[in-house]
Design a protein around this motif. Structure first.
Motif, PDB file in Angstrom:
ATOM      1  N   MET A 160      -8.115-111.756  43.741  1.00  0.00           N
ATOM      2  CA  MET A 160      -7.778-111.666  42.143  1.00  0.00           C
ATOM      3  C   MET A 160      -6.339-111.975  41.688  1.00  0.00           C
ATOM      4  O   MET A 160      -5.344-111.075  41.845  1.00  0.00           O
ATOM      5  N   PRO A 161      -5.788-112.951  39.861  1.00  0.00           N
ATOM      6  CA  PRO A 161      -5.380-113.009  39.792  1.00  0.00           C
ATOM      7  C   PRO A 161      -5.089-112.248  38.780  1.00  0.00           C
ATOM      8  O   PRO A 161      -5.263-111.617  38.750  1.00  0.00           O
ATOM      9  N   LYS A 162      -3.058-112.300  39.117  1.00  0.00           N
ATOM     10  CA  LYS A 162      -2.784-111.441  38.092  1.00  0.00           C
ATOM     11  C   LYS A 162      -2.985-111.539  36.571  1.00  0.00           C
ATOM     12  O   LYS A 162      -1.243-111.022  36.125  1.00  0.00           O
ATOM     13  N   LEU A 163      -3.987-111.831  36.087  1.00  0.00           N
ATOM     14  CA  LEU A 163      -3.997-111.820  34.869  1.00  0.00           C
ATOM     15  C   LEU A 163      -5.075-111.803  34.461  1.00  0.00           C
ATOM     16  O   LEU A 163      -6.206-112.525  35.409  1.00  0.00           O
ATOM     17  N   CYS A 209      -1.433-116.019  41.506  1.00  0.00           N
ATOM     18  CA  CYS A 209      -0.913-114.864  42.129  1.00  0.00           C
ATOM     19  C   CYS A 209       0.017-114.210  41.061  1.00  0.00           C
ATOM     20  O   CYS A 209      -0.337-112.883  41.623  1.00  0.00           O
ATOM     21  N   LYS A 210       0.771-114.545  40.538  1.00  0.00           N
ATOM     22  CA  LYS A 210       1.777-113.961  40.365  1.00  0.00           C
ATOM     23  C   LYS A 210       1.774-113.442  38.656  1.00  0.00           C
ATOM     24  O   LYS A 210       2.843-113.521  38.262  1.00  0.00           O
ATOM     25  N   GLY A 211       0.629-114.227  38.197  1.00  0.00           N
ATOM     26  CA  GLY A 211       0.512-113.898  36.760  1.00  0.00           C
ATOM     27  C   GLY A 211       0.919-114.474  36.225  1.00  0.00           C
ATOM     28  O   GLY A 211       0.826-114.286  34.732  1.00  0.00           O
ATOM     29  N   ASN A 212       1.433-115.766  36.538  1.00  0.00           N
ATOM     30  CA  ASN A 212       2.193-116.821  35.500  1.00  0.00           C
ATOM     31  C   ASN A 212       1.262-117.497  34.273  1.00  0.00           C
ATOM     32  O   ASN A 212       1.175-118.102  35.287  1.00  0.00           O
ATOM     33  N   SER A 218      -0.034-126.652  33.037  1.00  0.00           N
ATOM     34  CA  SER A 218       0.041-128.325  33.680  1.00  0.00           C
ATOM     35  C   SER A 218      -0.710-127.947  34.868  1.00  0.00           C
ATOM     36  O   SER A 218      -0.395-128.970  35.399  1.00  0.00           O
ATOM     37  N   VAL A 219      -1.741-127.527  35.602  1.00  0.00           N
ATOM     38  CA  VAL A 219      -2.156-127.649  36.269  1.00  0.00           C
ATOM     39  C   VAL A 219      -3.415-127.617  36.598  1.00  0.00           C
ATOM     40  O   VAL A 219      -4.024-127.773  37.828  1.00  0.00           O
ATOM     41  N   PHE A 263     -10.183-122.823  31.750  1.00  0.00           N
ATOM     42  CA  PHE A 263      -9.366-121.562  32.110  1.00  0.00           C
ATOM     43  C   PHE A 263      -9.098-121.093  30.187  1.00  0.00           C
ATOM     44  O   PHE A 263      -7.939-121.586  30.023  1.00  0.00           O
ATOM     45  N   THR A 264      -8.773-119.697  30.171  1.00  0.00           N
ATOM     46  CA  THR A 264      -8.252-119.214  29.212  1.00  0.00           C
ATOM     47  C   THR A 264      -7.466-117.651  29.104  1.00  0.00           C
ATOM     48  O   THR A 264      -8.516-116.896  30.235  1.00  0.00           O
ATOM     49  N   VAL A 265      -6.374-116.823  28.310  1.00  0.00           N
ATOM     50  CA  VAL A 265      -6.935-115.749  28.679  1.00  0.00           C
ATOM     51  C   VAL A 265      -6.617-115.460  26.791  1.00  0.00           C
ATOM     52  O   VAL A 265      -6.792-114.140  26.835  1.00  0.00           O
TER      53      VAL A 265
END
Ligand code: HSE
Length: 295
Positions: A160-163, A209-212, A218-219, A263-265
């Motif tokens: 589960m992504p950390k963001l 994983c890191k929520g960065n 850029s990915v 994909f957005t926050v």
């Protein structure tokens, strides 16, 4: 005994992860299954695209149930089934409708037999039916999944992504069968394109994983399949551009399309509207949905 299962729709590839990355979305197919000893098949389907799905021996849910029964040595005991499906996942649009159907059949049949198989076993069977694991893996495990096939055996890591990532899926009003979208792919790709994707797929996974958030900007690009498939989806790169301009981290095809996913926050609705407008400028009608990651 009858059982009910709910399986999420999925978005595969997630940009650079062709046939490897996938994500489970908060949109679902529901399935109720009763196994019968007599040779009788009674299938009723409601929901998206129901009228286009065969309700006889060709039905993919039934074929998946049969596969599991055979694997369990129960195919002689149970020769028929009553199947009730309510499909929320749109058909043939790039949200893993066939994976959802396959996993629904396998999960329900497994539960009817008292769960003799693990999720890993289900992944093996589902991948044998689907041909690649990137949609079936998130449908089974939920979350964001990385899957590989080693000596014919699929392995899957789910996280589960950390963001708080939102998935903005824009659904154009035409079908694109996966078979047609795979037919335009080359048999070989240039080394530089492979390198382009490997780096992004690895960085995408690490950043989730890191929520960065800053690395996630850029990915989501791809050089392995989207350039070849762009001609099948009018305005695809305009829609990606519009999503980014509205604040998305990135955008890509959802699986083999024709859905596009951003994909957005933040500003998920603004991103959806921008994608819809960009499609409209290319004479394509579309609707957008905002999903969370099912996990
Ligand atoms: N990875 C697959 C593709 C997903 O892009 O063809 C669609 O099933």
């Amino acid at each position: 005994r009858s059982v009910k299962v709910r399986v999420p729709g999925t978005s595969a590839n997630c940009g650079p992860g062709f046939d490897c990355l996938g994500v489970a979305c908060t949109i679902y197919n529901e399935l109720e299954l009763t196994l019968l000893e007599e040779e009788r098949l009674d299938i009723e389907i409601t929901g998206d695209g129901a009228e286009n799905i065969p309700v006889d021996e060709r039905n993919i849910v039934w074929r998946s149930i049969q596969k599991l029964l055979e694997r369990a040595g129960k195919a002689q005991e149970y020769k028929g089934a009553i199947i009730r499906m309510d499909n929320g996942v749109p058909l043939s649009r790039g949200l893993g409708s066939s994976a959802t159907a396959i996993v629904g059949g396998l999960k329900a049949a497994n539960e009817c037999l008292g769960n003799p198989f693990t999720n890993r076993d289900l992944l093996q069977m589902a991948t044998e039916i689907e041909g690649h694991p990137d949609n079936v893996a998130p449908a089974i495990f939920g979350g964001f999944t990385i899957s590989i096939v080693r000596n014919g055996k699929p392995e899957c890591f789910s996280l589960m992504p950390k963001l708080p990532l939102k998935l903005v899926v824009t659904v154009p009003d035409f079908f694109l069968p996966t078979k047609a979208a795979r037919a335009v792919l080359p048999a070989e790709v240039p080394m530089k394109d492979a390198v382009f994707n490997i780096g992004r797929a690895a960085m995408l996974t690490a950043a989730l994983c890191k929520g960065n958030k800053s690395f996630l900007r850029s990915v989501f690009d791809d050089a392995l399949h989207q350039p070849y498939r762009a001609k099948l989806i009018p305005g695809m790169y305009d829609v990606f551009k519009a999503a980014r301009a509205a604040g998305a981290l990135g955008a890509s095809m959802s699986g083999a399309g024709p859905c596009l996913i951003a994909f957005t926050v933040e500003n998920a609705d603004a991103v959806g509207m921008a994608m819809r407008d960009a499609f409209a400028k290319n004479n394509v009608k579309s609707q957008y949905h905002v999903f969370d990651i099912d996990g």
